[in-house]
Each structure stands twice: as structure tokens, then as C-alpha cells.
Write an enzyme that holds these catalytic residues in place. Structure first.
Site, PDB file in Angstrom:
ATOM      1  N   HIS A   5     -17.127  13.081  -4.144  1.00  0.00           N
ATOM      2  CA  HIS A   5     -16.310  13.731  -3.121  1.00  0.00           C
ATOM      3  C   HIS A   5     -15.587  12.725  -2.236  1.00  0.00           C
ATOM      4  O   HIS A   5     -16.148  11.728  -1.823  1.00  0.00           O
ATOM      5  CB  HIS A   5     -17.206  14.621  -2.253  1.00  0.00           C
ATOM      6  CG  HIS A   5     -16.486  15.314  -1.151  1.00  0.00           C
ATOM      7  ND1 HIS A   5     -16.826  15.177   0.175  1.00  0.00           N
ATOM      8  CD2 HIS A   5     -15.415  16.157  -1.172  1.00  0.00           C
ATOM      9  CE1 HIS A   5     -16.020  15.917   0.917  1.00  0.00           C
ATOM     10  NE2 HIS A   5     -15.152  16.509   0.127  1.00  0.00           N
ATOM     11  N   HIS A  41      -8.156  12.124   4.051  1.00  0.00           N
ATOM     12  CA  HIS A  41      -8.747  13.405   4.446  1.00  0.00           C
ATOM     13  C   HIS A  41      -8.559  13.669   5.931  1.00  0.00           C
ATOM     14  O   HIS A  41      -8.019  14.692   6.329  1.00  0.00           O
ATOM     15  CB  HIS A  41     -10.238  13.439   4.091  1.00  0.00           C
ATOM     16  CG  HIS A  41     -10.857  14.789   4.250  1.00  0.00           C
ATOM     17  ND1 HIS A  41     -11.130  15.359   5.478  1.00  0.00           N
ATOM     18  CD2 HIS A  41     -11.261  15.695   3.323  1.00  0.00           C
ATOM     19  CE1 HIS A  41     -11.660  16.548   5.305  1.00  0.00           C
ATOM     20  NE2 HIS A  41     -11.762  16.784   4.008  1.00  0.00           N
TER      21      HIS A  41
END
Length: 276
Positions: A5, A41
Site C-alpha cells: 500500500h 497521497h
């Protein structure tokens, strides 16, 4: 599939593979006109993770191509699948289609190198909202009439990651021109900071296994707690996105799961449905 991830720095690719991942997820940010800029992100992200790692998209795709091209000194056979988590929320609505076309061009020339012999990993184009289906449509239609359309048809799959209603998700794929069971992964999840039940996962798995399915495979995110990993595997998911691939690998070796699951290799087609 064990999906590392938030792998947004180039050096993290090998780090996650060394921990036992066979696929990665990378975040892609865009400007308001739909041009991909960074692997980033930002805040908030998962607990105990650094949210601000980033690379230039072109540089990242070039490095990823090296790692997934047989014969390249940097090649890692373990890296079989890439989930591009596309942060399309900041794109102007009237530029969503063009954004998809532009990102397809980046995959074609920076990752595939305008060749059928580079960047062999399978790709999932993951969009956070069914309202952004035109991004997928633009990505697909970039290859209309292209000599590389076979790469699109062989290598690319799709995902809406916003936990939308499944019936509405089916309609969004129809609007994007993507047929049922045409390389469709269905994700479900939430940050690792917050627990989430498996109700929607069970519905997605039921769809996958039904005679009226539109979903090929199901994955959950972001999961690393031992009990949560066991629950996800017991629900018969096809993939788990995680910050700790070693935890998933450990659970897969337990008696309860070792004969039910195997770690996917490149020879395992990520578009083939396996039903319970």
C-alpha cells in the site's frame, strides 16, 4: 495478490517486494486539467505511515518499467500487478475524459515504452468515484485505432474504490463502455486507523460468484491486523492491500488457509474469476 500500500517512492518498490508483496499500489495526483503530476497521497493517510512521499510521475513510471521488464538488471519477477490509485477528485469535471486519455499516453510511452516488450506487469486503473467514469472512458478510447490496443485488452483492468453501491457501480462501468467481467476488480476498504466490517465485501464476493456477475475479483484495503487478515481470507477475497505484506504471508501459511490460497505469480491471470 498481496498489494503493498502507498508505494510512492521508487526505493519503496523493492522494499515492499522484499517483505513479500507481489503487487503494489501507487497514488497518482493530477492538476485541475487532468495532467498527472506526482506519486503522492498526502494527509490524512494510514496510521504509522509517512503521508508525503512522492516522485515525479514520469520518473516513477520509468523506474517501474525497469523493475517489470525481463532482462533489465533491475527486474523483479515478484512484481506482477500495479494498482494505480488515481486521485481524480481535483480534476475539473469537463476535463475528466481528457485526463484519462493523457494518463493512458503516459502508461503507453513511459511504462510500456511504446513497445510490447517492456513493463510486463498487469495494471488496475482505480478511480475513487463512480462519478468519474469518464476518466476510464478516456483511458480506454486513447487506444482506439492504436497499434497497442492489444496491450490494453491484455494488461489493463478496472476498479472503483469509493465503496459505492454495487448496482450503481455496474451502471458506471456501462457508462464507461466497460462490459461486465471485463477485467473488473472490486475494492472495499478504509484506512487502517478505523475498523470496517465485511458486509459490502460479502456482497461483492456474492456478485463475483453469481450467474449475473460483473465483478471478476475482490480485494480489501488497508488490512494488516492478524484477525482482520484471517477474516478477509475467510470471506474469500482475491487480494489484500496492506502496509505489512509479511503479515499476510504468515497467515497464508497457516493450516486453515495454506490449501485454499496460493500467492499469485505472473502466470496467474488477474482477470480470471475463481469462485467459492
Amino acid at each position: 495478490w498481496i498489494m503493498g500500500h502507498m508505494v510512492n517512492k521508487i526505493e519503496q518498490i523493492n522494499e515492499f517486494l522484499d517483505l513479500g508483496a507481489n503487487s503494489i499500489e501507487v497514488d497518482i495526483t493530477f492538476d485541475n486539467l487532468g495532467y498527472a503530476e506526482y506519486t503522492y497521497h498526502g494527509f490524512p493517510c494510514d496510521c504509522k505511515r509517512w503521508c508525503t512521499n512522492q516522485e515525479n510521475v514520469k520518473e516513477y513510471l520509468n523506474a517501474l518499467s525497469d523493475i517489470t521488464t525481463p532482462g533489465n538488471p533491475k527486474f523483479r519477477k515478484e512484481q506482477t500487478l500495479v494498482v494505480f490509485d488515481l486521485k481524480t477528485g481535483g480534476i475539473d469535471a469537463n476535463r475528466m475524459y481528457e485526463g484519462g486519455k493523457d494518463f493512458a499516453g503516459k502508461i503507453l510511452f513511459d511504462y510500456w515504452k511504446g513497445s510490447e516488450n517492456a513493463g510486463r506487469a498487469y495494471i488496475i486503473i482505480s478511480v475513487p468515484s463512480i462519478d468519474h467514469y469518464k476518466f476510464m472512458k478516456g483511458f480506454r478510447e486513447r487506444f482506439d485505432g492504436s497499434a497497442f490496443k492489444d496491450l490494453l485488452l491484455e494488461k489493463v483492468g478496472w476498479d472503483f474504490s469509493g465503496n459505492d453501491d454495487l448496482d450503481a457501480t455496474r451502471t458506471a462501468y456501462q457508462n464507461a463502455g466497460i462490459e461486465a467481467l471485463n477485467h473488473i476488480w472490486q475494492s472495499d476498504g478504509i484506512t487502517n486507523c478505523i475498523p470496517r466490517g465485511l458486509g459490502r465485501v460479502n456482497k461483492a464476493v456474492s456478485n463475483r460468484d453469481s450467474s449475473d456477475a460483473f465483478i471478476n475479483k475482490v480485494y480489501v484495503w488497508t488490512v494488516e491486523k492478524y484477525s482482520s487478515v484471517k477474516d478477509a481470507l475467510s470471506a474469500d477475497v482475491d487480494g489484500i492491500m496492506t502496509n505489512h505484506p509479511n503479515v499476510i504471508n504468515g497467515v497464508l501459511k497457516e493450516d486453515e488457509f495454506k490449501d485454499r490460497f496460493k500467492l499469485a505469480t505472473y502466470e496467474d491471470n488477474p482477470w480470471t474469476t475463481f469462485k467459492r
